[in-house]
Structure formats: C-alpha cells, structure tokens
Design an enzyme around this catalytic site. Structure first.
Site, PDB file in Angstrom:
ATOM      1  N   VAL A  17       0.837  -1.079  -0.017  1.00 15.76           N
ATOM      2  CA  VAL A  17       0.175  -0.119  -0.023  1.00 15.76           C
ATOM      3  C   VAL A  17       0.857   1.343   0.166  1.00 15.76           C
ATOM      4  CG1 VAL A  17      -1.778   1.468   1.228  1.00 15.76           C
ATOM      5  CG2 VAL A  17      -1.912  -1.130   1.160  1.00 15.76           C
ATOM      6  N   LYS A 107      -6.928  -0.519  10.737  1.00 12.88           N
ATOM      7  CA  LYS A 107      -8.343  -1.067  11.294  1.00 12.88           C
ATOM      8  C   LYS A 107      -8.272  -1.898  12.768  1.00 12.88           C
ATOM      9  CE  LYS A 107      -7.829  -5.010   8.043  1.00 12.88           C
ATOM     10  NZ  LYS A 107      -6.945  -4.355   7.191  1.00 12.88           N
ATOM     11  N   GLU A 131     -10.594   6.235   5.984  1.00 14.89           N
ATOM     12  CA  GLU A 131     -11.490   5.586   4.843  1.00 14.89           C
ATOM     13  C   GLU A 131     -10.973   4.159   4.667  1.00 14.89           C
ATOM     14  OE1 GLU A 131     -14.482   4.768   3.209  1.00 14.89           O
ATOM     15  OE2 GLU A 131     -14.766   6.759   3.170  1.00 14.89           O
ATOM     16  N   ILE A 138     -13.858   1.257  -1.352  1.00 16.48           N
ATOM     17  CA  ILE A 138     -15.329   1.401  -1.214  1.00 16.48           C
ATOM     18  C   ILE A 138     -15.617   2.601  -0.452  1.00 16.48           C
ATOM     19  CG2 ILE A 138     -17.632   0.443  -0.977  1.00 16.48           C
ATOM     20  CD1 ILE A 138     -16.197  -2.369  -1.253  1.00 16.48           C
ATOM     21  N   GLY A 189      -2.501 -15.181  -4.189  1.00 16.15           N
ATOM     22  CA  GLY A 189      -2.231 -14.070  -3.374  1.00 16.15           C
ATOM     23  C   GLY A 189      -3.316 -13.432  -2.689  1.00 16.15           C
ATOM     24  N   ASP A 203     -10.204  -9.873  11.104  1.00 14.86           N
ATOM     25  CA  ASP A 203     -10.020  -8.656  10.173  1.00 14.86           C
ATOM     26  C   ASP A 203     -11.629  -8.174  10.115  1.00 14.86           C
ATOM     27  OD1 ASP A 203      -8.840  -7.332   7.663  1.00 14.86           O
ATOM     28  OD2 ASP A 203     -10.481  -7.991   7.106  1.00 14.86           O
ATOM     29  N   LYS A 207     -13.518  -4.552  11.335  1.00 14.58           N
ATOM     30  CA  LYS A 207     -14.245  -3.483  10.492  1.00 14.58           C
ATOM     31  C   LYS A 207     -15.322  -3.327  11.065  1.00 14.58           C
ATOM     32  CE  LYS A 207     -11.386  -5.003   6.394  1.00 14.58           C
ATOM     33  NZ  LYS A 207     -11.225  -5.749   5.381  1.00 14.58           N
ATOM     34  N   GLY A 306      -6.148  -4.904  -1.648  1.00 14.62           N
ATOM     35  CA  GLY A 306      -5.172  -4.598  -2.560  1.00 14.62           C
ATOM     36  C   GLY A 306      -4.610  -3.276  -2.436  1.00 14.62           C
TER      37      GLY A 306
END
Length: 430
Positions: A17, A107, A131, A138, A189, A203, A207, A306
């Site tokens: 990232v 997160k 965000e 999204i 991946g 995870d 969220k 991603g």
C-alpha cells in the site's frame, strides 16, 4: 490562487500500500496540487530496513527512524500504513502532538483503541481520517460519518473480507473443500501465508467494530464484536445451503435494537438467499448494505483489498486532510454521544440451520422437536434422510434469541438418539 509552499507528508510504511501511495503522489502530483490548492511533497518515508531500493522514491527520503520523522515540526500530514497496535499508536499520537493530521488504514488499532486516537486528535486540533481501514476503495466510512450524519442508521450488513469471500465462493462454485479453496486463495495472493486474521474473522470483526461505532454514534471495541470464522464450514454446509436456495457468506452485521436502546455487532458465516444482492458478490469483492430510516437501503460494492484500491482511499483522505490544513478547518471527529450499550450475542434474534446425525428409528424426530419446543424455538422446516440405521436430520428454525438456539443445540447433543451435531449455521438476509 495556489499556495506555492508545499504541504509536507510523512509516509510510515512502504509495502504494497505504501509504495502505491508514494507512486500516485509522484505521478499525479500536479492533479493533487490542483485539487488541494497547494503542492504536496513527500518529506520522508519510514521503513524497517533501509537497504532495499524502492523504485520512484529518492534514497534520501528513506529512514528507519519513524519516531523522529513524525516529530518533525514541518510535517503537515502523516500517512500510517504499517499496521498493528504498536509502534503505530505511539507514532500517530506523537504526530498529533506535533500538529500533524493523520491518515491511517489501521483497522486493528482503530477497533482496539480508536477512542484514544480520536481524543488525541481533538486535543491537538488536527484530523484523523481512516477511509482505507474498511473495504479499501469502497466509499463507506465517509458516507456514514458525513452523508448520513442527519439520518438514523439501523443496520449495517455486509461482506467486508475478500479472502473469505473468495474461499466460500470457490467452495460454492466448484465444490471444493475448505482446505482446497484456501490453497487456491493463497496461490493467487488473496490469502496471507498465515491466514488466521482473515479466516478466523478477526479482520472482519475489526471492521465491524469501526462501522458500528460510526453508524450508531457509540464506542464499539473489537472485544464487543461476536466473532466466528469460516474454518468449520464444510462442503456439506454449502450443498445444504444450495438445496435451500441459499449460499454461504461471512457476514459482518451491526444492528440497532428495535427499541433503539442498544446495539449489537457480530461476524459469522451465514446462509443467505440467492435472491439477496449479497449472494451475487463473487471472488474477493466486498459489498455492504446500510439501512437508514430516511435514506432506506443503500449498497456499496467494489474491491475491498489490494494495494491500488487501498491507496485510492488513502489518497482521498490525504486530499481532505490537506484541504483542511490550508483552510484552517477540521474534518468530522468522533461522534459517540449516544453511548448505547452493546448487547451480548445471546440477545440477537436470528434463524438457525442445524444438521444432526441421528439414529434411523421411529420417534427420533418427535424427540428432537420436543427439545426445540422446551426451549421456545419454533421449527420452520425439517428434512430427514435415512439409510442403514443412520439418518441425517436438517432443521431450519424460525427467528429466536441466539441464547435459546444455543441452549437447544446443547440439549440435542445430550439425546441418546443424536449421534452428533454435524453443523450449525445462522440464516440471514431475509
């Protein structure tokens, strides 16, 4: 008129990232400057190991001293994409203390200790944007924080983990078992070498905590979220769901109680009807439904992970934070005025799909039905199939409190005629 002195940005982390954030800042610098009203300059990049060549990033910008970077008085915005609790929390609060706003995709930290970060940002008069922490590109956090700020959100329901959605989609579309589908996700991946955070639901639970907190104006921590992963989902569960006209998804569900006095947040696999829009979310995509009193039902869909999608969300927050720096204003802070209690999972009202291995003899169905009745759980449908002294009994219930359903299952386990509980799964989305 554009200001000529650039706004300086410190980047913490230069992995998948972080490197994409740096690339976009460089290749789209003119567009970003035009949108912000001033140039933005990458002033430093903190990494764990400095020896590796990082394409597009000047070597002199690389440092292993993240603490010194965020403490610089000339830094306007810090972008944190290293993840984890520490040192991220200390670095972020240090940035606040030195007058920098922060954009983060963390997160885990937000779900664990978001209130501390919000309080520190408020104290020092700076922004905290995140965000990218939920569903990558999204737009979801900003609509909940801003677009729906005048509405009452009652429910958030969605698929927020791409890895688990890919695995369950493969199990449904190809008939693969869990282990086989996980191997494919790893090879492509989509799954990490250690997939625990994804497949065990950590995870998605982080969220869910973030989304519930924003939606219901209440502080919701990770340990407030009921969590179940997908490791126990079998090919038989997928086939049974298909016979019901359903598919299996790992769902994050945040709900306001009917009386408005409490909220719940949970993550678990569930059967949903094929007619539900979430049933058609394939591969590693994410989708989230938001149900509000005035706006009605809104759906947000797209790639939830991603490098590029996450970097897109980070850059959007960076533009907002930089604009606020120029105007001397601040974006929205934490809204936790409601302080609603988070109810335990036992109070959630839902439906169950229960598959039992039972003796194939008269009276078994009546005996099981009695157990359901004793616990106040109404049966919707029953399917029984027997062969050679053994039978499979599949029961789908009407809506009932989760605690009553759990107690029913435990009582069924103690029956002499029940040889085993093959699977238990909630039914949602109806």
């Amino acid at each position: 008129m554009m200001r000529t002195r650039p706004l300086k940005v410190a980047l913490l982390g230069c992995g998948v990232v972080g490197s994409e954030v740096a690339r976009i800042m460089t290749t789209q610098s003119k567009d970003l400057a035009a949108r912000i009203g001033a140039p933005v300059e990458l002033a430093g990049v903190a990494v764990r190991r400095a020896g590796r060549v990082r394409e597009g990033i000047a070597p002199e910008l690389i440092t292993t001293d993240a603490a010194a970077l965020v403490a610089r008085e000339d830094i306007d915005v810090v972008v944190e994409v290293i993840g984890g609790i520490e040192p991220a929390r200390t670095l972020i609060t240090t940035a606040f203390e030195h007058g920098a706003s922060v954009v983060t995709a963390n997160k885990a930290l937000l779900a664990e200790d978001g209130s501390t970060l919000h309080e520190a940002a408020e104290k020092h008069g700076v922004d905290l944007y995140y965000e990218a922490a939920v569903a990558a590109a999204i737009p979801l956090v900003r609509p909940l924080r801003e677009s729906l700020a005048g509405d009452t959100v009652n429910r958030v329901l969605g698929i927020v983990n791409g890895t688990t959605n890919f695995i369950l989609d493969r199990m449904d579309s190809t008939g693969a078992g869990y282990a086989e589908a996980l191997d494919e996700a790893t090879a492509l991946g989509y799954a990490e070498a250690d997939p625990t955070a994804d497949v065990e639901g950590f995870d998605a639970a982080a969220k869910a905590a973030i989304l519930a907190g924003i939606a219901f104006h209440t502080r919701v921590r990770l340990d407030d979220v009921h969590r179940e992963g997908i490791t126990e989902v079998t090919a038989a569960d997928i086939a049974s769901a298909r016979r019901m006209g359903c598919t299996v998804k790992l769902l994050a569900i945040c709900e306001r109680a009917a009386d408005g006095r409490s909220v719940t947040a949970r993550v678990h696999p569930a059967m949903i009807p094929l007619t539900h829009p979430l049933a058609s979310v394939r591969e590693a995509y994410n989708a989230v439904f938001v149900e509000a009193e005035a706006a009605g039902r809104l759906m947000f869909y797209g790639p939830g992970a991603g490098g590029s999608p996450t970097a897109s969300a980070v850059l959007g927050d960076l533009v907002a934070a930089c604009r606020n720096k120029l105007s001397g204003s601040r974006g929205p802070g934490e809204s936790a005025y409601a302080q609603l209690p988070v109810s335990p999972m036992g109070e959630v009202v839902t439906r169950y799909h229960i598959s039992l291995d039972v003796a194939d003899k008269p009276g078994v169905l009546a005996q099981c039905a009695t157990v359901f009745a004793e616990h106040g759980v109404s049966i919707d449908t029953v399917r029984q199939q027997g062969k050679d002294g053994e039978a499979s009994l599949v029961v789908v219930t009407h809506r009932a409190p989760d605690a009553a359903l759990s107690a029913t299952v435990e009582a069924l386990r103690n029956l002499d005629t029940v040889r085993g509980v093959a699977s238990i799964m909630r039914v949602e989305g109806e």
